[in-house]
Design a protein around this motif. Sequence first.
Motif, PDB file in Angstrom:
ATOM      1  N   THR A  76      21.777 -43.707 -27.415  1.00 38.05           N
ATOM      2  CA  THR A  76      21.038 -42.766 -26.578  1.00 38.05           C
ATOM      3  C   THR A  76      19.763 -42.301 -27.276  1.00 38.05           C
ATOM      4  OG1 THR A  76      23.055 -42.001 -25.465  1.00 38.05           O
ATOM      5  CG2 THR A  76      21.147 -40.529 -25.402  1.00 38.05           C
ATOM      6  N   TYR A 118      27.517 -40.463 -38.463  1.00 35.46           N
ATOM      7  CA  TYR A 118      27.828 -41.576 -37.582  1.00 35.46           C
ATOM      8  C   TYR A 118      28.755 -42.622 -38.198  1.00 35.46           C
ATOM      9  CZ  TYR A 118      24.182 -39.746 -34.559  1.00 35.46           C
ATOM     10  OH  TYR A 118      23.435 -38.941 -33.744  1.00 35.46           O
ATOM     11  N   ASN A 127      30.340 -42.148 -31.402  1.00 39.72           N
ATOM     12  CA  ASN A 127      29.137 -42.171 -32.236  1.00 39.72           C
ATOM     13  C   ASN A 127      28.169 -43.285 -31.844  1.00 39.72           C
ATOM     14  OD1 ASN A 127      30.052 -40.001 -33.727  1.00 39.72           O
ATOM     15  ND2 ASN A 127      30.937 -41.248 -35.350  1.00 39.72           N
ATOM     16  N   GLN A 142      26.139 -42.268 -28.854  1.00 37.84           N
ATOM     17  CA  GLN A 142      25.213 -41.199 -29.208  1.00 37.84           C
ATOM     18  C   GLN A 142      23.970 -41.788 -29.880  1.00 37.84           C
ATOM     19  OE1 GLN A 142      27.159 -38.191 -31.604  1.00 37.84           O
ATOM     20  NE2 GLN A 142      28.954 -38.131 -30.264  1.00 37.84           N
ATOM     21  N   LYS A 154      26.968 -44.192 -22.038  1.00 39.74           N
ATOM     22  CA  LYS A 154      28.315 -43.831 -22.451  1.00 39.74           C
ATOM     23  C   LYS A 154      29.210 -45.065 -22.426  1.00 39.74           C
ATOM     24  CE  LYS A 154      29.681 -42.631 -17.724  1.00 39.74           C
ATOM     25  NZ  LYS A 154      30.207 -41.576 -16.829  1.00 39.74           N
ATOM     26  N   GLU A 194      26.808 -35.214 -24.212  1.00 36.24           N
ATOM     27  CA  GLU A 194      26.665 -36.481 -24.904  1.00 36.24           C
ATOM     28  C   GLU A 194      28.004 -37.197 -24.998  1.00 36.24           C
ATOM     29  OE1 GLU A 194      25.198 -35.694 -28.803  1.00 36.24           O
ATOM     30  OE2 GLU A 194      27.099 -34.940 -29.555  1.00 36.24           O
TER      31      GLU A 194
END
Length: 357
Positions: free
Chosen positions: A247, A298, A241, A244, A226, A237
């Motif tokens: 990840t 995204y 973007n 994310q 994060k 989450e």
Amino acid sequence: MMTATRTQQEIEQDVANIDRTLSTISETRSSLQHFIRTIKKNPNGPTYIHQFSEGLNKIKRDLNRQSVEVENLKVALEYAQQVAQVNAFDWPAIKEIMNKETTNNEGQVDTQVETKKETGNTVKTEVDRLYSELSSIVLEKHQTGSSKDHDNVPIDFITSHFSQWMNSNKHQHHHISGKFLEQEQSITTGSTCCLQISVHKVLTATMDLEYHYPSDSLIIHRYEIKGPKENKPFWKESKYNVFQKITLIAARAFEDMTLLSAREALLGLLDWLSSYHHLFTAPCHRCQKRLQYDSPQYKHLPPVIRTWVQRKNATDIPITSTTVTTPLSSPTKNEPTTDHQGITGLPYHIRCFNTTV
């Protein structure tokens, strides 16, 4: 109106990616079936808990890989939808064929419903019981009366190697800080801890780690990536973007790293996270740009991929942008003629990386 066209080669690659995703789904199903067989075994066996944990981790890795592959099929599926809209496909005939195939399988599916319900209840009951046992399995190391093998298990494997990594090449790690949210504790097969890595003004990664002494392996039970000032529950989450996407990339990165020995996996993980220190400033290694349009979801992203080292005998390296391995690229006018295999931390946009493999 069609927003883009795709070449014959790109369409063939799309078909191959779809086939690979379907294969992953099949592998996930097989992992689940193996897990079900595992939990039905005698729970008093000496390796039962470890097999249970490995089964859960295998399912989690398969699901993570599946989510990454599905995410990167969006462009191909959007294009397929656009093509379908501008062409007069005979959808009723297609639907009729699909309905016939479904009808042929309905009888078999109906006979399996009750069995699946019973299996689901068995899994749930066994998971609840085993989690209860696992929550109490963290033990203090016995000072006396322990076996010779247990005496040899290091109780600070992760802590000591993390400290050594931080103290080595301090000029390279000045942008990294780390702390143990849960101190390393000894368990019957090694040790566990919760480690938080902060890359200064870039990101924060929190990981539940286990050192498994019998197999000399590192297990990543769960993780989150994060923003540095982002407050959120572990299971949600990131709202950004870029994190994310990282990840999703981390799912494959960690899967590859944990195939290495425990020490190599831990150091590789730390090196890889550290390589994100110039996430928002470094240009893509291929196109030399700092932003690129990724997808409608995204939008524009910086080069979110950082390459990592794999074990030398790794042979199963899919050629899609979702499987973020260290690429071997053909030299271009803007790219130096270099063999990138084994180099950690090269920045790539996902689309640019996809053209290098």
